[in-house]
Design a protein around this motif. Structure first.
Motif, short mmCIF file in Angstrom:
data_model
loop_
_atom_site.label_atom_id
_atom_site.label_comp_id
_atom_site.label_asym_id
_atom_site.label_seq_id
_atom_site.Cartn_x
_atom_site.Cartn_y
_atom_site.Cartn_z
N MET A 16 -2.36 18.00 10.69
CA MET A 16 -2.54 16.84 9.82
C MET A 16 -1.35 16.73 8.88
O MET A 16 -0.97 17.67 8.23
N SER A 17 -0.74 15.56 8.87
CA SER A 17 0.36 15.38 7.94
C SER A 17 -0.06 14.37 6.88
O SER A 17 -0.89 13.52 7.12
N ALA A 18 0.51 14.50 5.71
CA ALA A 18 0.14 13.58 4.63
C ALA A 18 1.40 12.95 4.07
O ALA A 18 2.46 13.55 4.01
N ASP A 19 1.25 11.72 3.66
CA ASP A 19 2.35 10.95 3.13
C ASP A 19 1.80 10.36 1.85
O ASP A 19 0.76 9.71 1.86
N GLU A 20 2.44 10.64 0.74
CA GLU A 20 1.88 10.15 -0.53
C GLU A 20 2.94 9.38 -1.31
O GLU A 20 4.07 9.84 -1.43
N ILE A 21 2.56 8.20 -1.79
CA ILE A 21 3.48 7.44 -2.62
C ILE A 21 2.72 6.86 -3.81
O ILE A 21 1.50 6.80 -3.79
N VAL A 22 3.46 6.43 -4.81
CA VAL A 22 2.87 5.70 -5.94
C VAL A 22 3.48 4.31 -5.93
O VAL A 22 4.71 4.17 -5.87
N THR A 23 2.63 3.28 -5.94
CA THR A 23 3.13 1.91 -6.04
C THR A 23 2.89 1.42 -7.46
O THR A 23 2.03 1.95 -8.17
N HIS A 24 3.65 0.41 -7.88
CA HIS A 24 3.55 -0.06 -9.26
C HIS A 24 3.15 -1.52 -9.37
O HIS A 24 3.16 -2.09 -10.46
N SER A 25 2.82 -2.13 -8.25
CA SER A 25 2.38 -3.53 -8.25
C SER A 25 1.64 -3.78 -6.94
O SER A 25 1.81 -3.03 -5.98
N SER A 26 0.86 -4.88 -6.93
CA SER A 26 0.16 -5.19 -5.68
C SER A 26 1.18 -5.52 -4.59
O SER A 26 0.97 -5.20 -3.42
N GLU A 27 2.32 -6.11 -4.96
CA GLU A 27 3.35 -6.42 -3.96
C GLU A 27 3.84 -5.15 -3.27
O GLU A 27 4.07 -5.12 -2.07
N GLU A 28 4.03 -4.10 -4.07
CA GLU A 28 4.49 -2.83 -3.48
C GLU A 28 3.44 -2.25 -2.55
O GLU A 28 3.76 -1.67 -1.50
N THR A 29 2.17 -2.41 -2.92
CA THR A 29 1.09 -1.90 -2.07
C THR A 29 1.04 -2.70 -0.77
O THR A 29 0.85 -2.14 0.32
N ILE A 30 1.23 -4.01 -0.87
CA ILE A 30 1.26 -4.85 0.33
C ILE A 30 2.42 -4.43 1.23
O ILE A 30 2.28 -4.32 2.45
N ALA A 31 3.56 -4.15 0.62
CA ALA A 31 4.72 -3.71 1.41
C ALA A 31 4.41 -2.40 2.14
O ALA A 31 4.79 -2.22 3.31
N LYS A 32 3.70 -1.51 1.47
CA LYS A 32 3.31 -0.24 2.12
C LYS A 32 2.37 -0.53 3.29
O LYS A 32 2.47 0.10 4.36
N ASP A 38 -0.83 -0.58 -13.57
CA ASP A 38 -0.73 -1.16 -12.24
C ASP A 38 -0.27 -0.13 -11.20
O ASP A 38 0.13 -0.50 -10.10
N SER A 39 -0.33 1.12 -11.55
CA SER A 39 0.11 2.15 -10.59
C SER A 39 -1.06 2.61 -9.74
O SER A 39 -2.18 2.76 -10.22
N ARG A 40 -0.77 2.83 -8.46
CA ARG A 40 -1.78 3.34 -7.54
C ARG A 40 -1.15 4.43 -6.70
O ARG A 40 -0.06 4.26 -6.16
N ARG A 41 -1.86 5.54 -6.57
CA ARG A 41 -1.40 6.60 -5.69
C ARG A 41 -2.01 6.37 -4.31
O ARG A 41 -3.22 6.15 -4.20
N ILE A 42 -1.19 6.38 -3.29
CA ILE A 42 -1.68 6.11 -1.93
C ILE A 42 -1.32 7.31 -1.05
O ILE A 42 -0.14 7.62 -0.88
N ALA A 43 -2.35 8.00 -0.57
CA ALA A 43 -2.12 9.18 0.27
C ALA A 43 -2.62 8.89 1.67
O ALA A 43 -3.76 8.48 1.86
N ILE A 44 -1.75 9.09 2.64
CA ILE A 44 -2.07 8.77 4.02
C ILE A 44 -2.10 10.04 4.85
O ILE A 44 -1.13 10.79 4.86
N SER A 45 -3.24 10.28 5.49
CA SER A 45 -3.33 11.41 6.41
C SER A 45 -3.48 10.86 7.80
O SER A 45 -4.51 10.27 8.12
N ASN A 46 -2.47 10.98 8.60
CA ASN A 46 -2.62 10.54 9.99
C ASN A 46 -3.13 11.72 10.79
O ASN A 46 -2.40 12.55 11.26
N LEU A 47 -4.45 11.73 10.87
CA LEU A 47 -5.14 12.89 11.43
C LEU A 47 -4.77 13.16 12.86
O LEU A 47 -4.76 14.30 13.30
#
Ligand code: ADP
Ligand code: MG
Length: 165
Positions: free
Chosen positions: A1-17, A144-153
């Motif tokens: 399992m690998s994880a990828d974690e980022i912090v976005t600072h706006s909804s636009e950045e989250t949409i880009a992710k 407006d910050s959100r932490r987004i952690a992705i586990s591609n199981l």
């Protein structure tokens, strides 16, 4: 399992992710979005679904009342590089009450054909599927910050290691 974690600072950045995630998805895949209300699950889905070319960002809204929104895409690169039609489902189980509700959603139909199924509040139900599953956890990180952690199981099936152009 690998994880990828980022912090976005706006909804636009989250949409880009979301768009970046979309470029790595191919059916069949289950995308589970975990996180509190307002953490950005629907916003990320706007990026995923628009990135897949299934709808415009503004056409992706919270499936709060009908619980499932269905989209369709016509060109999905598959392992043999051929293209075919594929459905994309955006599901929100927040208001799911019982099994009757769940059956009426037609989720079983969704899972019987190779599709891309994006589920908000997946913890409301236990999914038994052998589909590749990508888990994404969203958390408020102040303002407006959100932490987004992705586990591609299941990396080899659900997410390709190199994005297609
Ligand atoms: P959920 O589906 O998890 O309940 P939504 O995506 O519907 O969350 O709502 C997130 C809200 O937070 C939206 O109003 C969005 O504009 C706002 N927001 C602010 N900053 C961000 C960010 N960095 N990422 C995502 N949404 C953000
Ligand atoms: Mg939502």
């Amino acid at each position: 399992m690998s994880a990828d974690e980022i912090v976005t600072h706006s909804s636009e950045e989250t949409i880009a992710k979301g768009r970046e995630i979309a470029s790595n998805l191919r059916p069949p895949v289950l995308v589970l979005l975990r996180g509190d209300l307002g953490s950005g699950k629907t916003t990320l889905t706007k990026g995923i679904i628009s990135g897949l070319g299934a709808a415009k960002e503004e056409e992706v809204t919270s499936p709060t009342f009908n619980l499932v929104h269905e989209f369709r895409i016509h060109t999905v690169p598959t392992s043999d590089m051929s293209s075919h039609a594929c459905k994309v489902y955006h599901v929100d189980l927040y208001r799911i009450e019982n099994f009757h509700d769940l059956e009426s959603l037609g989720l079983e139909d969704a899972l019987s054909e190779k599709a891309i199924v994006i589920i908000e509040w997946p913890e409301r139900f236990t999914f038994r599927t052998d589909w590749p599953t990508v888990e994404i956890r969203l958390d408020h990180a102040g303002g407006d910050s959100r932490r987004i952690a992705i586990s591609n199981l299941t990396v080899e099936e659900g997410l390709r290691s190199t994005p297609h152009p």
